[in-house]
Design a protein around this motif. Sequence first.
Motif, PDB file in Angstrom:
ATOM      1  N   UNK A   1      41.008 120.559  48.035  1.00 51.35           N
ATOM      2  CA  UNK A   1      40.563 120.618  46.936  1.00 51.35           C
ATOM      3  C   UNK A   1      40.747 120.574  45.434  1.00 51.35           C
ATOM      4  N   UNK A   2      39.988 119.451  44.928  1.00 46.97           N
ATOM      5  CA  UNK A   2      40.633 119.172  43.615  1.00 46.97           C
ATOM      6  C   UNK A   2      40.803 117.857  43.001  1.00 46.97           C
TER       7      UNK A   2
ATOM      8  N   UNK B   1      34.642 109.765  43.317  1.00 47.91           N
ATOM      9  CA  UNK B   1      34.715 110.719  43.146  1.00 47.91           C
ATOM     10  C   UNK B   1      35.552 112.239  43.367  1.00 47.91           C
ATOM     11  N   UNK B   2      36.292 112.641  41.974  1.00 49.21           N
ATOM     12  CA  UNK B   2      37.371 113.595  41.504  1.00 49.21           C
ATOM     13  C   UNK B   2      36.317 115.312  41.307  1.00 49.21           C
ATOM     14  N   UNK B   3      37.559 115.576  41.474  1.00 45.15           N
ATOM     15  CA  UNK B   3      37.245 117.278  41.433  1.00 45.15           C
ATOM     16  C   UNK B   3      36.618 118.027  42.412  1.00 45.15           C
ATOM     17  N   UNK B   4      37.299 117.288  43.596  1.00 42.93           N
ATOM     18  CA  UNK B   4      36.233 117.455  45.278  1.00 42.93           C
ATOM     19  C   UNK B   4      36.268 119.282  45.599  1.00 42.93           C
ATOM     20  N   UNK B   5      34.985 119.321  45.935  1.00 45.67           N
ATOM     21  CA  UNK B   5      34.656 121.000  46.372  1.00 45.67           C
ATOM     22  C   UNK B   5      34.505 121.023  47.533  1.00 45.67           C
TER      23      UNK B   5
ATOM     24  N   UNK C   1      30.783 115.941  54.168  1.00 41.00           N
ATOM     25  CA  UNK C   1      30.131 115.632  55.330  1.00 41.00           C
ATOM     26  C   UNK C   1      30.127 114.225  54.606  1.00 41.00           C
ATOM     27  N   UNK C   2      29.448 113.385  55.777  1.00 36.91           N
ATOM     28  CA  UNK C   2      29.446 111.936  55.777  1.00 36.91           C
ATOM     29  C   UNK C   2      27.962 111.203  54.683  1.00 36.91           C
ATOM     30  N   UNK C   3      29.297 110.627  54.291  1.00 38.82           N
ATOM     31  CA  UNK C   3      28.966 110.020  52.855  1.00 38.82           C
ATOM     32  C   UNK C   3      28.011 108.224  52.995  1.00 38.82           C
TER      33      UNK C   3
ATOM     34  N   UNK D   1      33.540 109.682  56.447  1.00 41.52           N
ATOM     35  CA  UNK D   1      33.766 111.520  56.313  1.00 41.52           C
ATOM     36  C   UNK D   1      34.281 111.321  55.729  1.00 41.52           C
ATOM     37  N   UNK D   2      34.226 112.227  54.903  1.00 46.89           N
ATOM     38  CA  UNK D   2      34.809 112.824  53.802  1.00 46.89           C
ATOM     39  C   UNK D   2      35.142 113.899  53.894  1.00 46.89           C
ATOM     40  N   UNK D   3      36.053 114.748  54.084  1.00 44.67           N
ATOM     41  CA  UNK D   3      36.798 116.355  54.256  1.00 44.67           C
ATOM     42  C   UNK D   3      37.158 116.863  52.844  1.00 44.67           C
ATOM     43  N   UNK D   4      37.064 118.110  52.845  1.00 48.90           N
ATOM     44  CA  UNK D   4      37.731 118.547  51.243  1.00 48.90           C
ATOM     45  C   UNK D   4      38.724 120.031  52.126  1.00 48.90           C
TER      46      UNK D   4
END
Length: 126
Positions: free
Chosen positions: A14-15, A80-84, A89-91, A121-124
């Motif tokens: 995160x972040x 993408x910044x400041x990710x939460x 999800x899948x982009x 896939x993006x995992x935060x």
Amino acid sequence: QLQLVESGGGLVQPGGSLLLSCAASGFTLDDYIVGWFRQAPGKAREGVSCIGIGAKYADFVKGRFTLSRSNDRKIVYLKMSGLEPEDAGFYYCAADSNPHNHFCTAVDREGQYDSWGQGTQVTVSS
């Protein structure tokens, strides 16, 4: 239809930040409106951003995500910044090849796109 390939997904805290790429095999994307969508598990796909002449962003990513094109116009980037955790999800990127469309008017118009990538896939998570 174009063959689109997304890359750049992964695990981030995160972040943190990620740079997603959308490339078209054998074509430049300069003449296309390109959109980014995402889908979290159990949720509907939603529009994130799009770029044509100018760019638009969903309210939930404004100020955190930025679209750009590579100098050779072959790749569209989604920084993408400041990710939460909610960004996970899948982009997917998508392209609109209609030569009469130059402006991205809304981020959630899935029906305007005729080519889609397979997603990254993006995992935060911490």
